[in-house]
Design a protein around this motif. Structure first.
Motif, PDB file in Angstrom:
ATOM      1  N   ARG A 104      -8.101  42.002  46.086  1.00 16.27           N
ATOM      2  CA  ARG A 104      -9.208  41.931  45.133  1.00 16.27           C
ATOM      3  C   ARG A 104      -8.777  41.185  43.876  1.00 16.27           C
ATOM      4  NH1 ARG A 104     -13.332  45.421  46.459  1.00 16.27           N
ATOM      5  NH2 ARG A 104     -12.836  46.928  48.071  1.00 16.27           N
ATOM      6  N   GLU A 106      -8.219  38.663  41.111  1.00 17.12           N
ATOM      7  CA  GLU A 106      -9.045  37.553  40.639  1.00 17.12           C
ATOM      8  C   GLU A 106      -8.376  36.201  40.888  1.00 17.12           C
ATOM      9  OE1 GLU A 106     -10.767  36.489  36.369  1.00 17.12           O
ATOM     10  OE2 GLU A 106     -11.446  38.448  37.117  1.00 17.12           O
ATOM     11  N   GLU A 107      -7.046  36.139  40.711  1.00 11.68           N
ATOM     12  CA  GLU A 107      -6.345  34.867  40.914  1.00 11.68           C
ATOM     13  C   GLU A 107      -6.410  34.421  42.381  1.00 11.68           C
ATOM     14  OE1 GLU A 107      -3.028  38.043  40.672  1.00 11.68           O
ATOM     15  OE2 GLU A 107      -4.834  37.600  39.546  1.00 11.68           O
ATOM     16  N   ILE A 109      -8.948  35.055  44.421  1.00 13.06           N
ATOM     17  CA  ILE A 109     -10.322  34.590  44.606  1.00 13.06           C
ATOM     18  C   ILE A 109     -10.467  33.170  44.052  1.00 13.06           C
ATOM     19  CG2 ILE A 109     -12.747  34.984  43.970  1.00 13.06           C
ATOM     20  CD1 ILE A 109     -11.963  38.028  43.799  1.00 13.06           C
ATOM     21  N   VAL A 110     -10.013  32.973  42.820  1.00 14.57           N
ATOM     22  CA  VAL A 110     -10.106  31.657  42.174  1.00 14.57           C
ATOM     23  C   VAL A 110      -9.344  30.614  42.990  1.00 14.57           C
ATOM     24  CG1 VAL A 110      -9.439  30.329  40.121  1.00 14.57           C
ATOM     25  CG2 VAL A 110     -10.509  32.583  39.867  1.00 14.57           C
TER      26      VAL A 110
END
Length: 152
Positions: A104, A106-107, A109-110
């Motif tokens: 999960r 964020e890095e 996902i990005v």
């Protein structure tokens, strides 16, 4: 537009790149319960995924996938490296890639979207929710979306 314009190939070829046997079983179960006729091909690490996609070694006769489900946390070659190589290859870059991972972060996902992933799904922990998530994207990708044909 007629509904025949949205029909899928007779059998959809799916490549699952996943090293967790439990997640492989859940994904297989979800696709068995689904309505789309499919051939689910499974490889357990990123190196094997690239060999499959490039039809090398034991995968010389492998079909071209219509869709790739890619875990990020893989042994040998990780999912980000697979995604990067895949999207740099003019013969393979049009294959949709769905990152299906437990991360999960964020890095992650990005980075996945920067590497041109088509979607990023976090695996639900609950097995029933996992199966439901796989069935939902199966419905979307094979009933709603028009996939690109293989370029000869």
């Amino acid at each position: 537009m007629s509904t025949s314009e949205y029909t899928t190939p007779e059998r959809v070829q799916i490549l699952l790149v996943e090293d967790n046997p439990g997640d492989v079983r859940l994904t297989e179960e979800a696709f068995k319960q689904g309505r789309i006729e499919n051939d689910l091909h499974v490889v357990s690490d990123g190196t094997k995924a690239l060999e499959f996609l490039n039809r090398e070694g034991e995968y010389a006769d492998a079909p071209r996938p219509d869709l790739i489900l890619l875990d990020l946390n893989l042994p040998r070659t990780d999912g980000e490296e697979v995604l990067e190589e895949l999207k740099e290859d003019p013969d393979l870059r049009s294959i949709p890639v769905i990152v299906l991972t437990s991360s999960r972060a964020e890095e992650d996902i990005v980075k996945s979207y920067e590497l041109h992933a088509n979607a990023y799904l976090t695996k639900p922990v609950d097995p029933d929710e996992f199966i439901e998530a796989v069935r939902a994207f199966e419905q979307f990708w094979f009933s709603v979306v028009r996939l690109p044909p293989e370029v000869e």
